[in-house]
Design a protein around this motif. Structure first.
Motif, PDB file in Angstrom:
ATOM      1  N   ALA A 178     -17.650  -4.153   6.687  1.00  0.00           N
ATOM      2  CA  ALA A 178     -17.349  -2.827   7.232  1.00  0.00           C
ATOM      3  C   ALA A 178     -18.336  -2.451   8.336  1.00  0.00           C
ATOM      4  CB  ALA A 178     -17.371  -1.784   6.116  1.00  0.00           C
ATOM      5  N   ARG A 179     -19.608  -2.739   8.133  1.00  0.00           N
ATOM      6  CA  ARG A 179     -20.617  -2.346   9.123  1.00  0.00           C
ATOM      7  C   ARG A 179     -20.471  -3.121  10.430  1.00  0.00           C
ATOM      8  NH1 ARG A 179     -26.285  -1.331   5.752  1.00  0.00           N
ATOM      9  NH2 ARG A 179     -25.420   0.242   4.320  1.00  0.00           N
ATOM     10  N   PRO A 285     -14.784   2.153   5.866  1.00  0.00           N
ATOM     11  CA  PRO A 285     -15.778   2.568   4.870  1.00  0.00           C
ATOM     12  C   PRO A 285     -16.492   1.359   4.288  1.00  0.00           C
ATOM     13  CG  PRO A 285     -13.583   2.613   3.908  1.00  0.00           C
ATOM     14  CD  PRO A 285     -13.404   2.279   5.372  1.00  0.00           C
ATOM     15  N   ASP A 286     -17.730   1.537   3.893  1.00  0.00           N
ATOM     16  CA  ASP A 286     -18.538   0.447   3.355  1.00  0.00           C
ATOM     17  C   ASP A 286     -18.160   0.234   1.892  1.00  0.00           C
ATOM     18  OD1 ASP A 286     -20.337  -1.568   3.099  1.00  0.00           O
ATOM     19  OD2 ASP A 286     -22.129  -0.307   3.173  1.00  0.00           O
ATOM     20  N   ASP A 291     -10.181  -2.186   4.199  1.00  0.00           N
ATOM     21  CA  ASP A 291      -8.926  -2.009   4.938  1.00  0.00           C
ATOM     22  C   ASP A 291      -7.939  -1.132   4.165  1.00  0.00           C
ATOM     23  OD1 ASP A 291      -8.624  -3.953   2.988  1.00  0.00           O
ATOM     24  OD2 ASP A 291      -7.631  -5.412   4.280  1.00  0.00           O
ATOM     25  N   ILE A 292      -7.942  -1.241   2.822  1.00  0.00           N
ATOM     26  CA  ILE A 292      -7.068  -0.401   2.005  1.00  0.00           C
ATOM     27  C   ILE A 292      -7.478   1.064   2.126  1.00  0.00           C
ATOM     28  CG2 ILE A 292      -6.209   0.057  -0.333  1.00  0.00           C
ATOM     29  CD1 ILE A 292      -6.857  -2.852  -1.024  1.00  0.00           C
ATOM     30  N   ILE A 336      -8.544   0.683  -6.465  1.00  0.00           N
ATOM     31  CA  ILE A 336      -9.211   1.689  -7.288  1.00  0.00           C
ATOM     32  C   ILE A 336     -10.087   2.587  -6.419  1.00  0.00           C
ATOM     33  CG2 ILE A 336     -10.924   2.024  -9.126  1.00  0.00           C
ATOM     34  CD1 ILE A 336      -9.815  -0.597 -10.371  1.00  0.00           C
ATOM     35  N   GLU A 337     -10.808   1.980  -5.461  1.00  0.00           N
ATOM     36  CA  GLU A 337     -11.632   2.762  -4.537  1.00  0.00           C
ATOM     37  C   GLU A 337     -10.773   3.740  -3.735  1.00  0.00           C
ATOM     38  OE1 GLU A 337     -15.170  -0.505  -3.539  1.00  0.00           O
ATOM     39  OE2 GLU A 337     -13.330  -0.436  -2.337  1.00  0.00           O
TER      40      GLU A 337
END
Length: 401
Positions: A178-179, A285-286, A291-292, A336-337
């Motif tokens: 992500a970063r 997001p980290d 991607d989801i 879940i995230e």
């Protein structure tokens, strides 16, 4: 077949475009209603046909246990397959429009220890027939192997092309996917951003297809997911099984979701995004399923997401059961995230976010298939049809279709 852009006054062109998109939205709602009616009719028929089986299983165990088992190994999967099949049958031909001027694209490739595959990926990029300018950035996330050397050795592939730029962006240490993608987003020079994985090979016309699908989509469309298929399907029985999973469980479902402007995952392996939407969403997001979560962020913000089934890329799928299990664990954790961060989408009155509810049902489906259907198949082979019987088999023709 691509639709030619008409030369109209800007105001008239905008009005006609909005009218065209409104008409497509109304047609999508109509197809949704018809598909839902057919799926519900199939489920009602299945329930009626299974009443004696439900009664017998209830007498052997408990009525609620019997209802749970039949619901999640027959009724719900049958409903989902019927809805999917009806939607695909009713689906119109995909709409593509050729832009007047081909936009420049920034391609982000996050790479960590990809020495074995990155050169082949870059060769597939060099062979693309996209007419516009490409800024290709390999984001080396602190690799400890020869990834950077392979990228430098591939610079000659792009040396003679005036509209191709290959850039290697290195990092001193591993920071996470992500970063590095967000760093690449900061460096992206163009308004449209394409992400691909370092082990993904692109078909020659795939970028043309992505751009034409995006150009034909409503203006609030933030992302278009490409069609990712298994490129190493001959490696093992695990990759051969994934070949069919990508065809049915992923590609067909994305087609259906794209009909309703709600593709739930614009996968990092191959998708196109509007840069302004990515920046507005805060980038990737980290998280494990970056991607989801990003796609759901876009949907929550009111954007639409689509799918281009003829924009084909080939991914390198896990060849061992352990690798497959780890991959699916990451996908499950990503879901879940996304649910934890965007549970408000569950009550959002939008057609394109309805399929999030389907993901919640898969937990019960997996439990029922693991603890009821598989033992039921073993019993059925012995002539005992307590758990798997004729109604269960009705799901199989729908899945095959």
């Amino acid at each position: 077949m691509a639709e030619t852009t008409m030369q109209l006054a800007p105001g008239l062109q905008s009005d006609r475009s909005r009218e065209r998109h409104d008409r497509r939205d109304r047609q999508a709602v109509a197809r949704f209603v018809v598909s839902m009616a057919l799926a519900l009719a199939w489920m009602v028929f299945s329930i009626w046909l299974s009443l004696p089986w439900l009664s017998d299983l209830g007498n052997l165990s408990h009525p609620l246990a019997a209802l749970f088992v039949l619901a999640f190994i027959a009724y719900v999967p049958g409903f989902m397959n019927a809805f999917l099949m009806a939607s695909l049958v009713l689906r119109p031909d995909p709409l593509r429009r050729t832009p007047e001027h081909w936009p420049a694209l920034s391609i982000l490739i996050a790479a960590y220890n990809e020495e074995a595959l990155i050169a082949e990926t870059l060769r597939s990029l060099a062979a693309l027939d996209y007419p516009g300018k490409l800024q290709i950035m390999v984001l080396d996330d602190g690799s400890t192997d020869g990834t950077a050397a392979e990228v430098r050795a591939s610079e000659g592939l792009f040396a003679g092309a005036a509209n191709r730029e290959l850039v290697l962006v290195g990092a001193a240490q591993n920071r996470g996917k992500a970063r590095v993608l967000n760093h690449g987003l900061e460096l992206a020079a163009h308004d449209l951003v394409v992400t691909i994985d370092a082990d993904t090979l692109l078909e020659k016309g795939c970028l043309v297809s992505l751009v034409e699908h995006l150009h034909a989509s409503p203006p609030e469309t933030a992302a278009i997911a490409g069609a990712v298929l298994v490129g190493n399907h001959g490696d093992s029985w695990v990759t051969r099984a994934q070949q069919w999973d990508y065809f049915h469980g992923i590609a067909a479902v994305k087609r259906m979701q794209g009909m309703y402007n709600g593709t739930l995952v614009a996968q990092g392996a191959f998708s196109i995004y509007r840069k302004r939407a990515l920046v507005e969403a805060g980038g990737w997001p980290d998280m494990v399923g970056e991607d989801i979560v990003l796609t759901w962020s876009l949907l929550r913000m009111g954007y639409k997401t689509g799918h281009a089934e003829d924009a084909v890329a080939w991914t390198h799928a896990p060849a061992t059961f352990r690798g497959l299990a780890n991959q699916r664990k990451r996908w499950a954790r990503g879901m879940i995230e996304a649910l934890a961060l965007h549970k408000g989408l569950l009550v959002a009155p939008r057609l394109r976010t309805m399929f999030i509810w389907w993901n919640l049902l898969f937990v019960s489906i997996d439990l029922a298939f693991t603890f009821a259907f598989i033992p039921g198949l073993i019993l059925a082979c012995l002539g005992v049809f307590w758990l798997a019987g004729p109604i269960t088999l009705l799901v199989l023709p729908l899945a095959a279709l």
